[in-house]
Scaffold this motif. Structure first.
Motif, PDB file in Angstrom:
ATOM      1  N   PHE A  15      -2.761  17.000  15.081  1.00 10.36           N
ATOM      2  CA  PHE A  15      -3.452  16.371  16.207  1.00 10.36           C
ATOM      3  C   PHE A  15      -4.750  15.785  15.666  1.00 10.36           C
ATOM      4  N   GLN A  20      -4.329  11.666  18.798  1.00 10.32           N
ATOM      5  CA  GLN A  20      -2.943  11.357  18.491  1.00 10.32           C
ATOM      6  C   GLN A  20      -2.263  12.604  17.937  1.00 10.32           C
ATOM      7  N   LEU A  21      -0.999  12.734  18.250  1.00 15.59           N
ATOM      8  CA  LEU A  21      -0.164  13.697  17.533  1.00 15.59           C
ATOM      9  C   LEU A  21       0.645  12.903  16.520  1.00 15.59           C
ATOM     10  N   SER A  59       0.274   8.943  21.244  1.00 13.73           N
ATOM     11  CA  SER A  59      -1.133   8.755  21.615  1.00 13.73           C
ATOM     12  C   SER A  59      -1.297   8.595  23.128  1.00 13.73           C
ATOM     13  N   LYS A  61      -1.638   9.467  26.883  1.00  9.41           N
ATOM     14  CA  LYS A  61      -2.241  10.653  27.497  1.00  9.41           C
ATOM     15  C   LYS A  61      -1.179  11.579  28.095  1.00  9.41           C
ATOM     16  N   LEU A  64       0.791  13.327  25.309  1.00 10.32           N
ATOM     17  CA  LEU A  64       0.079  14.448  24.692  1.00 10.32           C
ATOM     18  C   LEU A  64       0.062  15.651  25.633  1.00 10.32           C
TER      19      LEU A  64
END
Length: 250
Positions: A15, A20-21, A59, A61, A64
């Motif tokens: 992360f 971003q993951l 990325s 919202k 995530l």
């Protein structure tokens, strides 16, 4: 799926500071990257230029938030836990943070898909053939390399095996070469399936175990069959996993 995803992220996920993951996949596992993307419902899969690897980048919202919900209480590494905690302090996630109590998984139980995800990221299945005076010795090794040994200790407690340290590389490694450990691993992976192309290596490793249990390896024909299995196991999947801890896609 949440446990599997947590294991995958503990192994090859990050992360980033720009919310971003990022999960890295071996080039042969592009289909798995797309499967994870579709299962989550968010993200983009990108080929890394000049490398045999792909990235899944989330990325969005809502994407995530979905991932964080899925891995809540299942993630096991402190650094990934802290990365998620940092995201939850960001102004974009203020309302979401009020609704979730994000926790680390401190249970010693591995009776879920976490190790399958972690193994798809960082493990290798190896057949080792060692020449002896009278016959060849066959060893089946399940190996994981890590910078820290906490997770390796957890795996060792469940499956046996040994933990070593490579001073030159400053890394710890877990290895299980006993047939008792192999049987425990077979019982696990037969139930909690791998999803990457390492599953093919696992099946060949499993077949070698059956040959040995049936004492087929004591014959020249049996040794030849195990040689063939070893030769067809993909060496690219037994190499150390790529590391993109600092790979931010700005």
């Amino acid at each position: 799926f949440g446990h599997y995803l947590a294991g995958l992220i503990d192994g090859d996920g990050h992360f980033s500071s720009i919310l971003q993951l990022v999960i890295v996949f071996n080039g042969l596992d592009a289909p798995l990257a797309y499967y994870i993307k579709n299962r989550i419902g968010f993200g983009n899969v990108k080929k890394i230029k000049n490398k045999n690897a792909y990235l899944l980048v989330i990325s969005n919202k809502k994407g995530l938030e979905r991932v964080i919900n899925l891995i809540n209480g299942k993630i096991r590494t402190i650094n990934k836990f802290n990365q998620v905690s940092n995201i939850l302090t960001h102004s974009r996630f203020v309302e979401f943070a009020k609704l979730i109590n994000f926790k680390l998984n401190t249970s010693i139980s591995l009776k879920n898909h976490w190790l399958a995800g972690f193994a798809d990221a960082d493990a290798s299945f190896q057949i080792k053939i060692i020449p002896r005076e009278e016959k060849k010795e066959i060893r089946l090794n399940f190996q994981i390399d890590q910078k820290k040994k906490d997770l390796l200790v957890l795996i060792q407690k469940s499956f046996g095996g040994n933990i070593g340290y490579r001073k030159g590389q400053d890394t710890y490694y877990y290895g299980s070469t006993s047939f008792g450990s192999a049987k425990k691993l077979l019982n696990y992976f037969d139930y909690f399936h791998l999803l990457s192309t390492k599953y093919v290596n696992y099946l060949k490793w499993r077949k070698a175990y059956i040959y040995i249990q049936n004492r087929t390896h004591l014959t020249n024909e049996g040794v030849e069959e195990i040689f063939k299995l070893k030769a067809t196991m993909n060496s690219k999947l037994n190499s150390s996993s790529l590391c993109f801890e600092d790979y931010d896609l700005r």
